[in-house]
Design a protein around this motif. Structure first.
Motif, short mmCIF file in Angstrom:
data_model
loop_
_atom_site.label_atom_id
_atom_site.label_comp_id
_atom_site.label_asym_id
_atom_site.label_seq_id
_atom_site.Cartn_x
_atom_site.Cartn_y
_atom_site.Cartn_z
N PHE A 49 0.84 -1.21 0.00
CA PHE A 49 0.00 0.00 0.00
C PHE A 49 0.87 1.26 0.00
O PHE A 49 0.59 2.22 -0.71
N TYR A 50 1.92 1.23 0.81
CA TYR A 50 2.84 2.37 0.80
C TYR A 50 3.43 2.58 -0.59
O TYR A 50 3.49 3.70 -1.09
N LEU A 51 3.85 1.50 -1.20
CA LEU A 51 4.46 1.63 -2.53
C LEU A 51 3.47 2.24 -3.53
O LEU A 51 3.81 3.13 -4.31
N GLY A 52 2.25 1.73 -3.50
CA GLY A 52 1.25 2.26 -4.41
C GLY A 52 1.01 3.74 -4.18
O GLY A 52 0.95 4.53 -5.12
N TYR A 53 0.92 4.11 -2.91
CA TYR A 53 0.68 5.50 -2.55
C TYR A 53 1.82 6.38 -3.07
O TYR A 53 1.59 7.42 -3.70
N ILE A 54 3.05 5.94 -2.85
CA ILE A 54 4.21 6.72 -3.29
C ILE A 54 4.25 6.80 -4.82
O ILE A 54 4.49 7.86 -5.41
N ALA A 55 3.97 5.66 -5.46
CA ALA A 55 4.00 5.65 -6.93
C ALA A 55 2.95 6.59 -7.50
O ALA A 55 3.21 7.27 -8.51
N LEU A 56 1.80 6.66 -6.86
CA LEU A 56 0.77 7.56 -7.38
C LEU A 56 1.19 9.02 -7.24
O LEU A 56 1.02 9.82 -8.16
N TRP A 57 1.77 9.36 -6.10
CA TRP A 57 2.30 10.72 -5.95
C TRP A 57 3.29 11.02 -7.05
O TRP A 57 3.32 12.11 -7.63
N ALA A 58 4.16 10.05 -7.34
CA ALA A 58 5.21 10.30 -8.32
C ALA A 58 4.65 10.40 -9.73
O ALA A 58 5.20 11.11 -10.56
N ALA A 59 3.55 9.70 -9.98
CA ALA A 59 3.09 9.62 -11.36
C ALA A 59 2.27 10.83 -11.78
O ALA A 59 2.25 11.19 -12.95
N VAL A 60 1.60 11.47 -10.84
CA VAL A 60 0.70 12.56 -11.22
C VAL A 60 1.46 13.88 -11.21
O VAL A 60 2.13 14.20 -10.23
#
Ligand code: HEM
Ligand SMILES: Nc1ncnc2c1ncn2[C@@H]1O[C@H](COP(=O)(O)OP(=O)(O)OP(=O)(O)O)[C@@H](O)[C@H]1O
Ligand SMILES: Nc1ncnc2c1ncn2[C@@H]1O[C@H](COP(=O)(O)OP(=O)(O)OP(=O)(O)O)[C@@H](O)[C@H]1O
Ligand SMILES: [Mg+2]
Ligand SMILES: [Mg+2]
Lengths: 210, 242, 218, 218, 210
Positions: free
Chosen positions: B136-147
């Motif tokens: 979940f942390y990874l997904g959260y961080i990846a979403l921040w990075a992607a947008v």
């Protein structure tokens, strides 16, 4: 009776104010053409009016559910045929007969072709035909005549006139001449947002960080 | 004067700039003294052996891993409801720390598992739910990075953290249902009759306090960096407008 | 609303895909597993519930990423957002269309795949029940992930990263239901949890998805 | 040519993806398998080689479908096809970029995943070797599938359907190599076959892919 | 000396002949504007010249590796910046300096913006700047001025003139006036493919089945 009126509107894109202090009203039966150089904020303004993004300041008043929006892209599904595409949008707006729209945009002969096999201009005609099946009185159009040849531009102008004659309203952003002499023209250049030092409005989101 | 004033970035920068050295100092003192106490002045336990010392990193890290998500949940809610930038940026700043804490808990757990259970990894529900928390942390961080757009990213990640919290809890329950597991029960809870002995308990408390302070210091630093980045962006934008 | 459903189904069929494709993918996964794992029947039987559920997850995942992306790219999503139809309804319909094209065929064909993987006969009916109860949650959660990543190019992997953790509870209860059913153990808890999760996601997640889309269109 | 590689890598990184994403996906697959299959270490150890290879396949698949589709949609592919650069080179570079972002990170991180699945220590080095030898073939075959489906909307599932059968030999020899290595059996045949398949695909498939793209652009 | 010459060309789209018996030649320093209503086959013709699809009949002669093509879509990567996009295409064509192109298309101030944050017209300007970094003498352009404002159209006309002055050639399909008075105009309407009964050419793929 103004069907669409805007007062002191400011719109922003990417966290930056683009236009400010914009006020205008369009009465039933009128068309308003928005002009201005590339990047002045026409698309941003129209998206704000369409409710796709919030305004930075000011108010937009218009009857609810009265607006039909046409953007730079036409929202066509390339694997569906022309009439299937049109029928879909018609049923979204609870309209059942797409024949008049096909007729008025000269798409009859293309009705059974897949949208992907249309030429650029034919696609655009289909995109405009969608407006005719919305039954909405306020048209908000972003460069509607891109890729159209002169005959099709005339066809479009005629469709707009027909719409205005039934008491509708049209707001068009365009760079080229539409042949709608009766339309009022609004140049957006004077409304370009100024930086706060020069008296522009505050309120770009990130100003809080300065 | 309301607490919300500190949600103004400028005000926050001032206050946090003043607080930061104190927090860092305090964190260093508690953390170092806790770890030193735990490592050098605690007898080896009879059933755990010398490896019990891992507990002074493992347990605080595990605790932080969960609580940081809770903190992100709260700050995300504040952003969604009151639109305070600092709040969203604090959540963004906390996420990588939380991910690292989870990773530390996992790795120390694995290192501990080797002598205790004879295996580096076991699909125990507690361990597994930590792995999921890490995802979940990874997904959260990846979403921040992607947008690209910061406000859009803040909104999307906030929604993600809300829904994610529910599903992380659900996964925890599901994992329990799925496998009984080997892991230690929660000996920390106060209503348990059986406490671990005070000799282990006090340095552990100190370590946990140290981890919390350490986290606060890191979040402050990282939030300040985020704010500076945004300020830079705002300056550039203003330049463009002129 | 129905028009949207019909359009989406028609698009799925036109793209040479639709119902068959999800099934075919499932079939491939089921055939590949013995290649990877080895052909011993006893092992296959033991891992069968898990593999079938994983296959369902992946079939779902692979068809997800374009659920909104295509509509976003060709401008339909903008137009749908301004259409006289709540965005929540749009999202729910899209999830439903997705379930009809990937979840439902799978539920229907699952027993065949069960046989291929030597699943005991007693477990067959549980397989169907668990897929029937669980797959709608997969579709709805998938649309949530798709809504979060709608504006991003190359959303595929990011989408899986976001969505797969959400699938964990469904997967656990789904596979556990089959296993317990096959062994004649108590199934009530797993059954209730699975149904509960699906009901709750179907009822609530569309609101989160619609909110995410609105943010992404802004 | 290098410019294309750099661009593709940059795009992968910008999209918030790149190297990490493939790994994260892999981690998820490895986490999900025990949920489906059950937590018993012995079973997991037996199926681990297969699962790890399947995970590699899927990480590949999920990132494939946009390998040309994005370039097609925004018109870059037309322009690349008229650029002073053989289309075969374009295809090969894209496959290479794909391998760098999904295959390579996987090879490097594989041992960790091996531990999670209780893969015996003896098999670890074979895991790395087999992935290193096999994953380039996955990327190249993947671009071939992507080239075939480039004009189609919703290519995702169709693409997997086309590509997965091509993956079978690589999968078989890859998993077999690990299994034999772990058990101390002879590995030469599997090793040679794996290397041979990869070498042949890397050398020949780009021509087929380029031909497919030319047809699709026409 | 004709840099691009076409004789008796017939082109087809979707298995159907669209244009036939087309012959023309463009000499160094000349521009040729293709006109014709929507769907006549301009895009098809240009794609054929660009080598993206085979001709049905006839020959196209042009030095190899001398042509740069610009289509309806610009081939921009939305996550890359303006200068990264341009640099990529420049290095594909082995050209190292993108500054003149940025300058001439008035993109200097946008150089560090991600392509996705550009307005429609700004994107198009970037698409046209790509031509300047190809170093190719034959430009084949499909509706190059879509979405451009008048100032940008003038900028573009100037770029084309500059290109012609260095001995280049330009072939443009367009519906609107480009302000290139010196360009020759070719109306495609007379070359519309006729059905075989009316003396049109045989050869659409499926005629074999008749
Ligand atoms: C990677 C694996 C592991 C993870 C993710 C993990 C996770 C956790 C967590 C979350 C806690 C805090 C529990 C709480 O405060 O309620 C904890 C505490 C603890 N863990 Fe682990 N653990 C792991 C491996 C191990 C191993 C291998 C052992 C040793 C046998 C172990 C022994 C303990 C002990 C003794 C505690 C303290 C119990 C308590 O006070 O609650 N853990 N662990
Ligand atoms: N994400 C962003 N960040 C910063 N600036 C942006 C972003 N998106 C758009 N802009 C800028 O906002 C301005 C308004 O763009 P908009 O698309 O509204 O212009 P327009 O008047 O429609 O132009 P055109 O005639 O070219 O279509 C442009 O200058 C554009 O570069
Ligand atoms: N797959 C297809 N099947 C049948 N007809 C097709 C197919 N694709 C394109 N066409 C037709 O071929 C004709 C030529 O299209 P083309 O795009 O070349 O026109 P164009 O002159 O560029 O028009 P525009 O000015 O609108 O861009 C059109 O009438 C189009 O409808
Ligand atoms: Mg615009
Ligand atoms: Mg055209």
């Amino acid at each position: 009776m103004a069907m669409l009126s805007v007062s002191n509107l400011a719109v922003s894109r990417g966290g930056l104010p683009v236009l400010e202090n914009l006020s205008f009203a369009v009465e039933s039966g009128q068309a308003l053409v928005l002009r201005g150089p590339n990047g002045i904020g026409k698309t941003t303004l129209l998206r704000t009016l369409a409710g796709l993004q919030p305004a930075l300041a000011g108010t937009v008043s218009m009857a609810s559910e009265s607006m039909a929006y046409a953007a730079h892209s036409d929202g066509l599904k390339s694997t569906l045929t022309v009439s299937e595409n049109l029928k879909f949008w018609a049923s979204i707006y609870a309209i059942h007969d797409i024949e008049p729209a096909l007729e008025r945009m000269n798409l009859r002969s293309l009705a059974n072709r897949a949208a992907m096999s249309l030429s650029a201009g034919q696609k655009r005609r289909l995109g405009l035909a969608r407006l005719l099946v919305t039954g909405r009185p306020v048209w908000v159009l972003d460069e509607p005549t891109v890729s159209l040849d002169t005959a099709s531009v005339a066809l479009f102008a005629q469709a707009v006139r027909g719409h205005l004659a039934t008491g509708g309203v049209a707001l068009l952003a365009t760079h080229i001449d539409l042949g709608l002499e009766e339309a009022k023209v609004l140049d957006l250049a004077p409304f370009k947002a100024r930086p706060p030092e020069e008296g522009g409005m505050m309120g770009a989101f990130d100003e809080a960080f300065l | 004067m309301s607490l919300w004033e500190y949600a103004n970035p400028v005000k926050f920068m001032k206050t946090s700039g003043f607080l930061l050295p104190w927090v860092v100092g305090l964190a260093a003192v508690t953390l170092v003294s806790g770890l030193v106490w735990g490592y050098f002045f605690v007898p080896a336990a009879e059933n755990f052996g010398g490896s019990v010392k891992v507990i002074y990193v493992h347990v605080p890290a595990a605790m932080m891993a969960i609580n940081i998500w809770g903190m992100m949940l709260v700050t995300s809610l504040i952003w969604l409801i009151r639109r305070h930038h600092v709040s969203a940026l604090a959540a963004k700043a906390a996420a990588p720390i939380g991910a690292v804490m989870t990773l530390i808990a996992l790795i120390t757990g694995a290192v501990w598992g080797q002598p205790m259970w004879g295996t580096w990894w076991e699909w125990d529900p507690r361990l597994t739910s930590f792995l999921i928390l890490f995802l979940f942390y990874l997904g959260y961080i990846a979403l921040w990075a992607a947008v690209e757009n910061p406000d859009t990213a803040a909104d999307l990640t906030s929604v993600l953290s809300l829904v994610g919290a529910v599903f992380a809890a659900l996964s925890r329950y599901a994992a329990n249902f799925w496998n009984q597991g080997l892991h230690q029960g929660a000996t920390l809870s106060l209503d348990k009759e059986q406490h671990i002995a005070d000799v282990y308990w006090f340095p552990l408390l100190l370590c946990m306090a140290g981890f919390v302070l350490f986290f606060v210091a890191l979040v402050l630093v990282r939030t300040r960096t985020e704010i500076r980045t945004r300020r830079l962006g705002a300056l550039q934008q203003r330049e463009r407008m002129a | 609303m129905i028009a949207l459903l019909i359009r989406d189904l028609r698009l799925a069929v036109r793209a040479g895909g639709g119902f068959g494709l999800g099934l075919a993918f499932f079939l491939i996964v089921v055939t590949l597993v013995p290649f990877g794992v080895g052909p011993q029947g006893d092992i296959l039987a033991r891992i069968a519930p898990g593999i079938l559920w994983l296959g369902a997850l992946l079939a779902c995942l692979l068809s997800l990423d374009r659920i909104f992306a295509l509509d976003f790219e060709d401008g339909s999503l903008d137009l749908l957002a301004t259409a006289p139809m709540p965005l929540e309804g749009v999202v729910a319909m899209k999830a439903f269309a997705h379930w009809l094209t990937t979840g439902l065929p799978l539920v229907i064909a699952a027993p065949v795949f069960g046989i291929l993987l030597h699943l005991p006969a007693a477990a067959q009916s549980w397989l169907v029940i668990s897929l029937l109860l669980g797959t709608p949650a997969l579709s709805v959660l998938g649309t949530f992930g798709a809504a979060l990543t709608v504006g991003l190019k190359r959303g595929g992997l990011l989408l899986s990263l976001l969505v797969l953790p959400f699938y964990v509870p469904t997967l656990i209860f789904g596979a556990e239901l089959i296993r317990r059913g096959a062994q004649g153990m108590a199934t009530e808890v797993a059954l209730l949890m699975l149904a509960g999760i699906t009901a709750a996601t179907v009822a609530l997640i569309p609101f989160a998805s619609a909110a995410a889309i609105r943010v992404n269109l802004r």
